[in-house]
Design an enzyme around this catalytic site. Structure first.
Site, PDB file in Angstrom:
ATOM      1  N   LYS A   1       0.837  -1.201   0.000  1.00 46.99           N
ATOM      2  CA  LYS A   1       0.000   0.000   0.000  1.00 46.99           C
ATOM      3  C   LYS A   1       0.870   1.248   0.000  1.00 46.99           C
ATOM      4  CE  LYS A   1      -3.815  -2.449   2.228  1.00 46.99           C
ATOM      5  NZ  LYS A   1      -4.628  -2.713   3.437  1.00 46.99           N
TER       6      LYS A   1
ATOM      7  N   GLN B   1      -4.414  -1.798   9.664  1.00 48.17           N
ATOM      8  CA  GLN B   1      -4.447  -3.110   9.017  1.00 48.17           C
ATOM      9  C   GLN B   1      -5.028  -4.167   9.959  1.00 48.17           C
ATOM     10  OE1 GLN B   1      -3.702  -3.588   5.792  1.00 48.17           O
ATOM     11  NE2 GLN B   1      -4.077  -5.789   5.842  1.00 48.17           N
TER      12      GLN B   1
ATOM     13  N   ASP C   1     -10.819   2.928   4.332  1.00 50.05           N
ATOM     14  CA  ASP C   1     -11.161   1.508   4.226  1.00 50.05           C
ATOM     15  C   ASP C   1     -12.674   1.301   4.148  1.00 50.05           C
ATOM     16  OD1 ASP C   1      -9.190  -0.443   3.994  1.00 50.05           O
ATOM     17  OD2 ASP C   1      -8.652  -0.351   6.116  1.00 50.05           O
TER      18      ASP C   1
HETATM   19  N1  GUN Z   1      -7.128  -6.957   6.153  1.00 51.03           N
HETATM   20  C1  GUN Z   1      -7.531  -7.627   5.047  1.00 51.03           C
HETATM   21  N2  GUN Z   1      -8.013  -6.777   4.139  1.00 51.03           N
HETATM   22  C2  GUN Z   1      -7.925  -5.542   4.680  1.00 51.03           C
HETATM   23  C3  GUN Z   1      -8.259  -4.245   4.205  1.00 51.03           C
HETATM   24  O1  GUN Z   1      -8.771  -4.043   3.109  1.00 51.03           O
HETATM   25  N3  GUN Z   1      -7.978  -3.223   5.047  1.00 51.03           N
HETATM   26  C4  GUN Z   1      -7.440  -3.418   6.274  1.00 51.03           C
HETATM   27  N4  GUN Z   1      -7.230  -2.351   7.044  1.00 51.03           N
HETATM   28  N5  GUN Z   1      -7.122  -4.598   6.748  1.00 51.03           N
HETATM   29  C5  GUN Z   1      -7.355  -5.660   5.938  1.00 51.03           C
END
Ligand code: GUN
Length: 302
Positions: free
Chosen positions: A61, A105, A128
């Site tokens: 990311k 995350q 998110d």
């Molecule tokens: N864990 C798995 N997918 C995601 C996501 O799209 N965002 C976040 N913050 N954690 C995740």
């Protein structure tokens, strides 16, 4: 004649290629935005603990931010981080005018309540789309940040001109971050949308029978190679959200990646299918970038 039953027109949906195309588009938009005298969009990512898969995702990311001309901040904390310490970090990011959006995350270490953290994130910065405010806006078709993985899947359908209107869509898995939101989005009066959606989960009887009726099958279970060829209708569109690490001593990393779909046997029956890796994963990242750009340009709030 086995070949007789195989769909010769199967198309692989290349998530990496599509993600790169979208990133180039974002980069052009950002360059113009900055040329107008604005500061670049700024995404922050918080990683708590030492989950190796999460480390890979978060670093991807941050790397992608650089690629499109965003600023980025990575906050990495050890597994001993307390819930109140994390809430303090969230509070700081909520208040920091230089940060357009941030993510924490998931999964978090067991001693931290994920719901509590999600609720603490300011909805304006929740790129998110996990906060109930944004989730509720999604469900009602209001302007919002769509959760990254479902948003990425919609992009894949849209950019491959896959029309799901009136089609039977089966979603396997009811998580807050994939199964539940994608089932809502596919059934919404929108484009892509207007599908007839069946959401299957651990209490569903005859999962295979539901799957066999699916024109579009979205699999987000986290069970390696769960979907087999006998569960898939000829000509179906199969979207595999699973990223599972399988021990494999013959690989230098010691593992290989497998999706939730037994790709080799399922692919020949499909009109479209996403691979793992290189399918949904890269699209999740571009969806996050799109949300961050929206936040920076105040396209959802204010
Ligand atoms: N864990 C798995 N997918 C995601 C996501 O799209 N965002 C976040 N913050 N954690 C995740």
């Amino acid at each position: 004649m086995r070949l007789h039953h195989q769909n010769q027109n199967m198309q692989l949906i290349d998530g990496r290629e599509l993600a790169n195309t979208i990133k180039e588009e974002i980069a052009v938009t950002v360059a113009a935005y900055v040329a107008e005298g604005n500061r670049p969009p700024h995404l922050a990512a918080v990683l708590v603990g030492a989950d190796p898969a999460s480390q890979v995702y978060v670093r991807n990311k941050v790397k992608s931010c650089e690629k499109v001309g965003f600023n980025s901040t990575l906050i990495e904390k050890g597994p001993e981080t307390t819930e109140s310490e994390l809430l303090e970090i969230v509070d700081k990011l909520n208040k920091d005018p230089e940060i357009d959006g941030f993510i924490v995350q998931l999964p978090l270490p067991k001693h931290i309540n994920e719901q509590k953290i999600t609720l603490a994130i300011e909805p304006k910065k929740d790129v998110d789309g996990f906060h109930p405010t944004n989730f509720g806006r999604m469900a009602q078709g209001l302007p919002t940040y769509l959760p990254a993985t479902p948003f990425g899947i919609l992009q894949m359908l849209d950019r491959n001109n896959i029309d799901i209107s009136g089609k039977e869509c089966v979603v396997l898995g009811r998580s807050n971050i994939v199964g539940t939101p994608i089932s809502i989005l596919l059934s919404r009066k929108a484009s892509p949308g207007n599908a007839t959606v069946v959401l299957c989960h651990s209490r569903t009887k005859n999962v295979a029978e539901h799957c066999r009726r699916a024109d579009v099958l979205i699999v987000a279970l986290g069970i390696p190679e769960y979907v087999t060829a006998d569960m898939v209708k000829e000509g179906a569109v199969v979207i595999d959200v699973g990223i599972n690490r399988i021990d494999d001593a013959s690989r230098k990393r010691g593992y290989r990646l497998a999706g939730d779909v037994k790709f080799d046997e399922v692919a020949p029956k499909c009109s479209f299918i996403t691979p793992v890796p290189g399918g949904v994963g890269p699209m999740t990242v571009t969806a996050l970038l799109m949300n961050t750009l929206k936040s920076c340009r105040k396209e959802v709030y204010d």
